[in-house]
Design an enzyme around this catalytic site. Structure first.
Site, PDB file in Angstrom:
ATOM      1  N   GLN A  31      -2.682   5.926  -1.521  1.00  0.00           N
ATOM      2  CA  GLN A  31      -3.585   4.771  -1.581  1.00  0.00           C
ATOM      3  C   GLN A  31      -4.078   4.566  -3.035  1.00  0.00           C
ATOM      4  O   GLN A  31      -3.388   4.962  -3.963  1.00  0.00           O
ATOM      5  CB  GLN A  31      -4.755   4.924  -0.599  1.00  0.00           C
ATOM      6  CG  GLN A  31      -4.358   4.803   0.863  1.00  0.00           C
ATOM      7  CD  GLN A  31      -3.970   6.119   1.519  1.00  0.00           C
ATOM      8  OE1 GLN A  31      -4.557   7.140   1.237  1.00  0.00           O
ATOM      9  NE2 GLN A  31      -2.998   6.084   2.392  1.00  0.00           N
TER      10      GLN A  31
ATOM     11  N   GLY B 165      -3.862   0.620  -3.971  1.00  0.00           N
ATOM     12  CA  GLY B 165      -2.667   1.225  -3.374  1.00  0.00           C
ATOM     13  C   GLY B 165      -1.443   0.393  -3.708  1.00  0.00           C
ATOM     14  O   GLY B 165      -1.558  -0.695  -4.287  1.00  0.00           O
ATOM     15  N   ASP B 166      -0.270   0.925  -3.376  1.00  0.00           N
ATOM     16  CA  ASP B 166       0.993   0.212  -3.607  1.00  0.00           C
ATOM     17  C   ASP B 166       1.224  -0.104  -5.079  1.00  0.00           C
ATOM     18  O   ASP B 166       1.842  -1.112  -5.424  1.00  0.00           O
ATOM     19  CB  ASP B 166       1.061  -1.089  -2.777  1.00  0.00           C
ATOM     20  CG  ASP B 166       0.774  -0.815  -1.322  1.00  0.00           C
ATOM     21  OD1 ASP B 166       1.309   0.172  -0.804  1.00  0.00           O
ATOM     22  OD2 ASP B 166      -0.012  -1.565  -0.715  1.00  0.00           O
TER      23      ASP B 166
ATOM     24  N   GLY C  76      11.453  -1.658 -12.833  1.00  0.00           N
ATOM     25  CA  GLY C  76      12.346  -1.866 -11.701  1.00  0.00           C
ATOM     26  C   GLY C  76      12.229  -0.693 -10.753  1.00  0.00           C
ATOM     27  O   GLY C  76      11.571   0.306 -11.067  1.00  0.00           O
TER      28      GLY C  76
ATOM     29  N   ASP D 270       8.224  -6.130 -14.796  1.00  0.00           N
ATOM     30  CA  ASP D 270       9.350  -7.068 -14.741  1.00  0.00           C
ATOM     31  C   ASP D 270       9.088  -8.216 -13.771  1.00  0.00           C
ATOM     32  O   ASP D 270       9.668  -9.287 -13.909  1.00  0.00           O
ATOM     33  CB  ASP D 270      10.628  -6.314 -14.338  1.00  0.00           C
ATOM     34  CG  ASP D 270      10.435  -5.565 -13.035  1.00  0.00           C
ATOM     35  OD1 ASP D 270       9.518  -4.719 -12.974  1.00  0.00           O
ATOM     36  OD2 ASP D 270      11.171  -5.827 -12.068  1.00  0.00           O
TER      37      ASP D 270
ATOM     38  N   ARG E 299     -17.307  17.427  13.017  1.00  0.00           N
ATOM     39  CA  ARG E 299     -16.992  18.833  13.301  1.00  0.00           C
ATOM     40  C   ARG E 299     -16.519  19.052  14.744  1.00  0.00           C
ATOM     41  O   ARG E 299     -16.868  20.033  15.381  1.00  0.00           O
ATOM     42  CB  ARG E 299     -18.190  19.740  12.951  1.00  0.00           C
ATOM     43  CG  ARG E 299     -18.379  19.853  11.449  1.00  0.00           C
ATOM     44  CD  ARG E 299     -19.784  20.128  11.069  1.00  0.00           C
ATOM     45  NE  ARG E 299     -20.605  18.951  11.323  1.00  0.00           N
ATOM     46  CZ  ARG E 299     -21.872  18.990  11.698  1.00  0.00           C
ATOM     47  NH1 ARG E 299     -22.475  20.144  11.887  1.00  0.00           N
ATOM     48  NH2 ARG E 299     -22.538  17.879  11.896  1.00  0.00           N
TER      49      ARG E 299
ATOM     50  N   PRO F 201       2.914  -8.491   4.935  1.00  0.00           N
ATOM     51  CA  PRO F 201       2.965  -9.088   3.596  1.00  0.00           C
ATOM     52  C   PRO F 201       1.690  -8.718   2.843  1.00  0.00           C
ATOM     53  O   PRO F 201       0.600  -8.766   3.405  1.00  0.00           O
ATOM     54  CB  PRO F 201       3.017 -10.593   3.853  1.00  0.00           C
ATOM     55  CG  PRO F 201       2.762 -10.794   5.291  1.00  0.00           C
ATOM     56  CD  PRO F 201       2.870  -9.488   6.007  1.00  0.00           C
TER      57      PRO F 201
ATOM     58  N   LYS G  71       7.221   6.271  -7.412  1.00  0.00           N
ATOM     59  CA  LYS G  71       8.219   6.321  -8.484  1.00  0.00           C
ATOM     60  C   LYS G  71       7.709   7.135  -9.671  1.00  0.00           C
ATOM     61  O   LYS G  71       8.461   7.898 -10.287  1.00  0.00           O
ATOM     62  CB  LYS G  71       8.551   4.885  -8.916  1.00  0.00           C
ATOM     63  CG  LYS G  71       9.721   4.870  -9.836  1.00  0.00           C
ATOM     64  CD  LYS G  71      10.035   3.523 -10.412  1.00  0.00           C
ATOM     65  CE  LYS G  71      11.026   3.758 -11.540  1.00  0.00           C
ATOM     66  NZ  LYS G  71      11.221   2.599 -12.388  1.00  0.00           N
TER      67      LYS G  71
ATOM     68  N   ALA H  64       0.033   6.277   4.303  1.00  0.00           N
ATOM     69  CA  ALA H  64       0.659   6.070   2.998  1.00  0.00           C
ATOM     70  C   ALA H  64       2.146   5.796   3.175  1.00  0.00           C
ATOM     71  O   ALA H  64       2.749   6.206   4.155  1.00  0.00           O
ATOM     72  CB  ALA H  64       0.492   7.312   2.142  1.00  0.00           C
ATOM     73  N   GLY H  65       2.699   5.119   2.202  1.00  0.00           N
ATOM     74  CA  GLY H  65       4.141   4.908   2.224  1.00  0.00           C
ATOM     75  C   GLY H  65       4.647   4.848   0.808  1.00  0.00           C
ATOM     76  O   GLY H  65       4.291   3.950   0.060  1.00  0.00           O
ATOM     77  N   HIS H  66       5.389   5.840   0.413  1.00  0.00           N
ATOM     78  CA  HIS H  66       5.948   5.848  -0.928  1.00  0.00           C
ATOM     79  C   HIS H  66       7.417   5.463  -0.867  1.00  0.00           C
ATOM     80  O   HIS H  66       8.204   6.141  -0.213  1.00  0.00           O
ATOM     81  CB  HIS H  66       5.808   7.240  -1.567  1.00  0.00           C
ATOM     82  CG  HIS H  66       4.409   7.545  -1.977  1.00  0.00           C
ATOM     83  ND1 HIS H  66       3.984   8.791  -2.344  1.00  0.00           N
ATOM     84  CD2 HIS H  66       3.333   6.745  -2.089  1.00  0.00           C
ATOM     85  CE1 HIS H  66       2.707   8.734  -2.664  1.00  0.00           C
ATOM     86  NE2 HIS H  66       2.285   7.508  -2.506  1.00  0.00           N
ATOM     87  N   THR H  67       7.753   4.367  -1.529  1.00  0.00           N
ATOM     88  CA  THR H  67       9.155   3.946  -1.545  1.00  0.00           C
ATOM     89  C   THR H  67       9.796   4.436  -2.836  1.00  0.00           C
ATOM     90  O   THR H  67       9.263   4.215  -3.912  1.00  0.00           O
ATOM     91  CB  THR H  67       9.265   2.408  -1.492  1.00  0.00           C
ATOM     92  OG1 THR H  67       8.507   1.957  -0.371  1.00  0.00           O
ATOM     93  CG2 THR H  67      10.711   1.958  -1.339  1.00  0.00           C
TER      94      THR H  67
ATOM     95  N   LYS I 210       3.139   4.448  -7.176  1.00  0.00           N
ATOM     96  CA  LYS I 210       2.884   5.871  -7.501  1.00  0.00           C
ATOM     97  C   LYS I 210       4.072   6.750  -7.168  1.00  0.00           C
ATOM     98  O   LYS I 210       4.349   7.718  -7.864  1.00  0.00           O
ATOM     99  CB  LYS I 210       1.681   6.407  -6.710  1.00  0.00           C
ATOM    100  CG  LYS I 210       0.369   5.785  -7.061  1.00  0.00           C
ATOM    101  CD  LYS I 210      -0.723   6.304  -6.167  1.00  0.00           C
ATOM    102  CE  LYS I 210      -0.558   5.923  -4.725  1.00  0.00           C
ATOM    103  NZ  LYS I 210      -0.670   4.483  -4.434  1.00  0.00           N
TER     104      LYS I 210
END
Ligand code: IMP
Length: 385
Positions: free
Chosen positions: A190, A15-16, A376, A299, A144, A270, A21, A42-45, A19
């Site tokens: 993930q 994960g992280d 980036g 980078d 169920r 972290p 971007k 999930a967390g998409h930045t 994805k």
């Protein structure tokens, strides 16, 4: 291959990988952006024109004008979070063109409570969950005894009524869209090593994060998938527990964390950081059969003198080249490193020679071409190969 009509973007690591971007990059050319598993764990930045967007439930297509965005049946939904994300974008003048599967399961308050309690009770086997109720909700689904969106609507639940206009039959609409020649992007959340079946169990999430999850999580056939893109971060990170053979020394991990801003989008924790692991990546390739790769955050490695890559593990006196299922073995394996020469920072969009060698080494090992390189956070820093 002629131009793909259906594309899947998946995380190849823990994960992280970035994805969000990569999905955002492909989203501009499609009609639909679909999530098929997971929830607001999930967390998409995404950074668009300098503005940071953190998405937890809504697919990244929300940031493109007029895309149909879809929440598949394989997802689990916290209605309060979903409503607040919808509200957030409405306030920005974006009215989501959203379809939510009537078959998706709903995260209830008791799932959130039991998530923390169960994780704490597991001691050394705790994954360190995001405490969003995701695991307990999937557990109820499998037992169920879960509640689906359609069930809540039938019960005239107030929160469910607020999303009623978005609810429908995802499998039907997506299959019709495919027949009409529409383009669809399936957005993974993930990563491969967090897959409930193929990840490092029990340090996984509770859904299928790998290629097969697309079909079960939306109701389309494997025959309808044209292209699968694996997202590989140029190093490795992990939030939460589990053995992590290529975890870097404290000093190197701090360096990667600071430069890569490796803090959880959802929990702010972290992230543990380390080097590329070819045993793990070859496994991800086998499970997902990526057609090509997108390499992100390369980078972050700028300025390092030597960059280790793990090519195999040592366990006692044996060499291990495949991911062990046995946790006791995985805990004890030692990485065997190859060291590649680093490179200085070079002005975008030029790629230093040693960076190219690093990328070629990944291609050679995974036997898959790299098609995108991200240098980036901003949309503008993506190079197509
Ligand atoms: P859960 O998905 O909240 O049940 O957490 C299970 C494990 O997956 C924990 O180790 C989490 O830290 C990890 N995890 C869940 N979602 C993500 C994600 O989006 N990125 C990275 N790790 C995640």
């Amino acid at each position: 291959m002629s131009k793909p009509q259906t594309i899947v973007v998946l995380g190849a690591q823990w994960g992280d990988e970035g994805k969000g971007k990569i999905c955002d990059y492909y989203a501009k050319d499609v009609d639909y952006v679909v999530r098929f598993q997971g929830g607001n764990n999930a967390g998409h930045t995404l950074v668009v024109n300098g503005e940071v967007h953190k998405l937890h439930l809504l697919p990244s297509g929300i940031l493109h004008h007029n895309k149909r965005i879809v929440i598949g049946n394989g997802m689990v939904i916290d209605l309060k979070i979903l409503l607040s994300e919808i509200e957030h974008y409405k306030n920005k003048g974006i009215n989501p063109n959203l379809l939510i599967s009537e078959r998706a399961h709903v995260i209830l308050p008791q799932h959130i409570i039991s998530d923390g309690q169960t994780d704490e009770a597991k001691g050394k086997l705790a994954a360190g969950t995001t405490r969003r109720g995701v695991g307990p909700c999937y557990a109820d689904k499998m037992k169920r005894v879960g509640l689906r969106i359609i069930d809540l609507l039938n019960k005239k639940n107030t929160l469910a009524q607020k999303i009623k206009k978005y609810v429908g039959d995802v499998s039907l609409e997506l299959n019709q869209a495919i027949n009409q020649g529409k383009k669809i992007l399936f957005e993974g959340a993930q990563g491969t090593m967090l897959d409930i079946d193929h990840g490092v169990y029990p340090y996984t999430t509770s859904s299928n994060t790998t290629a097969g999850g697309v079909c079960t999580g939306t109701g389309i056939s494997p025959k309808k998938i044209d292209k699968i893109i694996g997202v590989v971060k140029a190093y490795t990170s992990r939030v939460g527990q589990s053995p992590f053979p290529t975890e870097a020394t404290k000093k190197d991990a701090n360096y990667l964390r600071q430069k890569g801003n490796e803090y959880g989008t959802t929990t702010g924790r972290p992230r543990r950081c380390g080097w590329l692991d070819f045993v793990q990546l070859r496994y991800a390739q086998r499970i997902n059969n990526f057609d090509c790769l997108a390499i992100t955050k390369i980078d972050v490695l700028n300025g390092l003198k030597k960059i280790p890559i793990c090519t195999k593990y040592r366990y006692k006196n044996k060499t291990i080249t495949e991911m062990p299922a046995d946790l006791e073995i995985f805990r004890q394996v030692k990485p065997v490193y190859e060291y590649l020469s680093g490179w200085p920072k070079t002005p975008f969009p030029h790629l230093p020679v040693n960076m190219k060698k690093y990328l070629q080494r990944i291609e050679k090992e995974m036997q898959v071409p790299i098609k995108l390189i991200s240098l980036g956070a901003d949309r503008k820093t993506t190079i197509q190969c």
